[in-house]
Design a protein around this motif. Structure first.
Motif, mmCIF file in Angstrom:
data_model
loop_
_atom_site.group_PDB
_atom_site.id
_atom_site.type_symbol
_atom_site.label_atom_id
_atom_site.label_comp_id
_atom_site.label_asym_id
_atom_site.label_seq_id
_atom_site.Cartn_x
_atom_site.Cartn_y
_atom_site.Cartn_z
ATOM 1 N N ASP A 245 0.828 -1.210 0.000
ATOM 2 C CA ASP A 245 0.000 0.000 0.000
ATOM 3 C C ASP A 245 0.862 1.260 0.000
ATOM 4 O O ASP A 245 0.577 2.222 -0.731
ATOM 5 N N ARG A 246 1.903 1.268 0.814
ATOM 6 C CA ARG A 246 2.783 2.433 0.855
ATOM 7 C C ARG A 246 3.496 2.605 -0.485
ATOM 8 O O ARG A 246 3.652 3.726 -0.979
ATOM 9 N N TRP A 247 3.923 1.488 -1.085
ATOM 10 C CA TRP A 247 4.596 1.561 -2.385
ATOM 11 C C TRP A 247 3.653 2.114 -3.452
ATOM 12 O O TRP A 247 4.043 2.978 -4.247
ATOM 13 N N GLY A 249 1.156 4.091 -2.994
ATOM 14 C CA GLY A 249 1.001 5.520 -2.742
ATOM 15 C C GLY A 249 2.173 6.313 -3.274
ATOM 16 O O GLY A 249 2.010 7.398 -3.850
ATOM 17 N N GLY A 250 3.377 5.776 -3.084
ATOM 18 C CA GLY A 250 4.560 6.443 -3.609
ATOM 19 C C GLY A 250 4.562 6.496 -5.129
ATOM 20 O O GLY A 250 4.977 7.500 -5.730
ATOM 21 N N ARG A 252 1.876 6.553 -7.029
ATOM 22 C CA ARG A 252 0.874 7.560 -7.435
ATOM 23 C C ARG A 252 1.461 8.963 -7.326
ATOM 24 O O ARG A 252 1.224 9.821 -8.193
ATOM 25 N N LYS A 253 2.246 9.193 -6.277
ATOM 26 C CA LYS A 253 2.898 10.493 -6.124
ATOM 27 C C LYS A 253 3.877 10.743 -7.272
ATOM 28 O O LYS A 253 3.929 11.848 -7.844
#
Length: 264
Positions: A245-247, A249-250, A252-253
């Motif tokens: 999930d964190r990956w 999000g990164g 998408r950024k």
């Protein structure tokens, strides 16, 4: 694996990474280097330049790959290393959907990035298994371990290429078959021409094709499954595994940085 004295075949050999690999194999003392490319005139010119043998081959055509393999084995006795390297790039259509690329591009990428590896393995494995020795270098991409922002078909097919390389290693490692999977980020080739610094794939810098060839020779020498010319890719792969999930999000950024810089 040492290249000296080996028979090496490289597809997509008329330019870019393929040409750099073939040139380096010649310099390393390979007993024969065979390069194949869809562009027959270009691959013939490169072969003359570096002292290699050439075939005009569409890697989407299984019969053409099989015929080339048979011809090389007939002339040189065997193929020690088959580098399935041909590749293309294409972007998603508008609007910026993951499904935006048309079906023809999806199909073409599937055939070039996945099925060409399958065809090469089908053609080479019988003789390799019979003698208990052989090596496949399959060019995928860091996109096959991470993702390619802006090209869903490239990302998906490169993931499949990595998976097929894994399957080759798992299924035939006990038969003496070795497999390496080349996964660079941005490389200074025709595929990155027209992009500033390699685009999103160039966030960690763009390497020359010769630098990638250096990494390949080192990776083959170590018989490493993953060959990562950009070492940062391993950190990203570990981050992805630790927290999907964190990956995501990164990523998408990162996409926003390249597609909507004003909206940050």
């Amino acid at each position: 694996m040492k290249i000296a004295g080996k028979v090496c075949v490289v597809t997509g050999g008329a330019s870019g990474i393929g040409k750099a690999l073939a040139s380096r194999f010649v310099a390393e003392g390979a007993s024969a280097v065979v390069i194949a490319d869809l562009n027959g005139d270009a691959v013939s010119a490169v072969a003359s330049e570096i002292g290699a043998q050439s075939f005009a081959v569409d890697v989407r055509d299984e019969s053409a790959i099989a015929a080339m393999v048979a011809a090389v084995e007939s002339e040189h006795g065997q193929i020690d290393l088959f580098c399935s390297n041909a590749g293309i790039i294409g972007v998603d259509g508008e609007p910026w959907w993951a499904t935006g690329a048309d079906n023809a591009l999806w199909q073409r990428m599937w055939e070039i990035h996945v099925m060409s590896h399958v065809y090469a393995a089908r053609a080479c494995l019988p003789s390799m298994i019979a003698r208990g020795d052989g090596y496949f270098l399959n060019t995928a991409s860091a996109a096959g371990l991470l993702a390619q922002i802006g090209s869903a078909p490239y990302s998906v097919t490169k993931h499949a290429a990595v998976s097929f390389a894994e399957s080759l290693s798992i299924t035939h490692g006990d038969d003496g078959i070795k497999v390496s999977c080349l996964c660079p980020q941005a490389v200074d080739t025709a595929m990155t021409a027209g992009t500033e610094g390699g685009g999103v794939a160039g966030v960690d810098g763009m390497l020359s094709a010769d630098a990638v060839a250096d990494a390949v020779v080192s990776g083959l020498d170590a018989e490493s499954f993953l060959i990562l010319p950009h070492p940062e890719v391993e950190d990203y792969r570990q981050n992805k595994a630790r927290s999907y999930d964190r990956w995501l999000g990164g990523m998408r950024k990162l996409r926003r940085l390249f597609t909507d810089p004003v909206g940050q």
